[in-house]
Design a protein around this motif. Structure first.
Motif, short mmCIF file in Angstrom:
data_model
loop_
_atom_site.label_atom_id
_atom_site.label_comp_id
_atom_site.label_asym_id
_atom_site.label_seq_id
_atom_site.Cartn_x
_atom_site.Cartn_y
_atom_site.Cartn_z
N MET A 62 84.03 57.44 104.10
CA MET A 62 83.91 56.21 103.32
C MET A 62 84.56 56.41 101.94
O MET A 62 84.63 57.53 101.44
CB MET A 62 82.43 55.84 103.13
CG MET A 62 81.72 55.46 104.42
SD MET A 62 82.31 53.91 105.13
CE MET A 62 83.37 54.48 106.43
N THR A 64 85.20 56.72 98.04
CA THR A 64 84.36 57.31 97.00
C THR A 64 84.15 56.35 95.84
O THR A 64 83.29 56.59 94.99
CB THR A 64 84.99 58.62 96.46
OG1 THR A 64 86.31 58.33 95.99
CG2 THR A 64 85.04 59.67 97.56
N ARG A 77 77.55 55.65 100.26
CA ARG A 77 78.55 55.96 101.28
C ARG A 77 77.91 56.03 102.66
O ARG A 77 78.49 55.56 103.64
CB ARG A 77 79.27 57.26 100.92
CG ARG A 77 80.12 57.10 99.65
CD ARG A 77 80.74 58.39 99.21
NE ARG A 77 81.88 58.68 100.06
CZ ARG A 77 82.37 59.89 100.23
NH1 ARG A 77 81.83 60.94 99.64
NH2 ARG A 77 83.42 60.07 101.01
N ARG A 80 77.33 52.50 103.76
CA ARG A 80 78.58 51.86 104.20
C ARG A 80 78.97 52.34 105.60
O ARG A 80 79.46 51.55 106.41
CB ARG A 80 79.70 52.14 103.20
CG ARG A 80 79.56 51.31 101.95
CD ARG A 80 80.74 51.48 101.04
NE ARG A 80 80.57 50.61 99.87
CZ ARG A 80 81.57 50.11 99.19
NH1 ARG A 80 82.81 50.37 99.53
NH2 ARG A 80 81.34 49.34 98.15
#
Length: 156
Positions: A62, A64, A77, A80
């Motif tokens: 994912m 940053t 992250r 996500r």
């Protein structure tokens, strides 16, 4: 924007819906397996084994940073990545549902709709076998030699 990008439906529920869908359509064997990097649905229908493998991104894959450039925490992250997993499961449900509708409506035959995902005797799908030769043919502009086994196992 990807289909079901904001879905809250858990992956497990989407997979259960896929299993139910293919069983209603006549699948007599259904398997599902999950791995950290993908999930797989496989079923037997119309005398064929059909397999869909869906790659899943890890949290490390994912971004940053968010759209404004702010750093994303590890928890963000992970969230996500989980959202991407839910989206892909919903998209696979849509794909399989559309293929089955296409067959039911007579737009395509079962083979036409599912051919890339048909599993061959060695465990590879038709797509696995033909993707590279097709790419080579497009790159070279020359017809590729057909390397599929013919009657009696002879290669042609």
């Amino acid at each position: 924007m990807a289909y079901a990008e904001g879905t809250t439906v858990p992956v497990e529920k989407s997979i259960a819906e896929i299993v139910s869908l293919v069983k209603r359509a006549g699948a007599d064997r259904v398997a599902q397996y999950e791995e950290p990097e993908r999930f797989t649905i496989q079923f037997a229908m119309e005398g064929r084994q059909v397999r869909f493998r869906v790659g899943l991104p890890a949290a490390a894959d994912m971004p940053t940073r968010d759209g404004r450039g702010a750093m994303l925490s590890n928890a963000q992250r992970i969230a996500r990545a989980q959202q991407a997993h839910r989206q892909k499961a919903r998209a696979l449900l849509l794909v399989i549902k559309a293929k089955l509708e296409s067959v039911t409506s007579g737009v395509e035959t079962f083979e036409q709709a599912f051919l890339p995902n048909v599993v061959m005797a060695d465990g590879a799908t038709v797509y696995d076998r033909i993707a590279a030769p097709i790419a080579t043919e497009y790159e070279s502009g020359m017809p590729a030699q057909l390397l599929l086994a013919g009657p009696g196992g002879a290669r042609s």
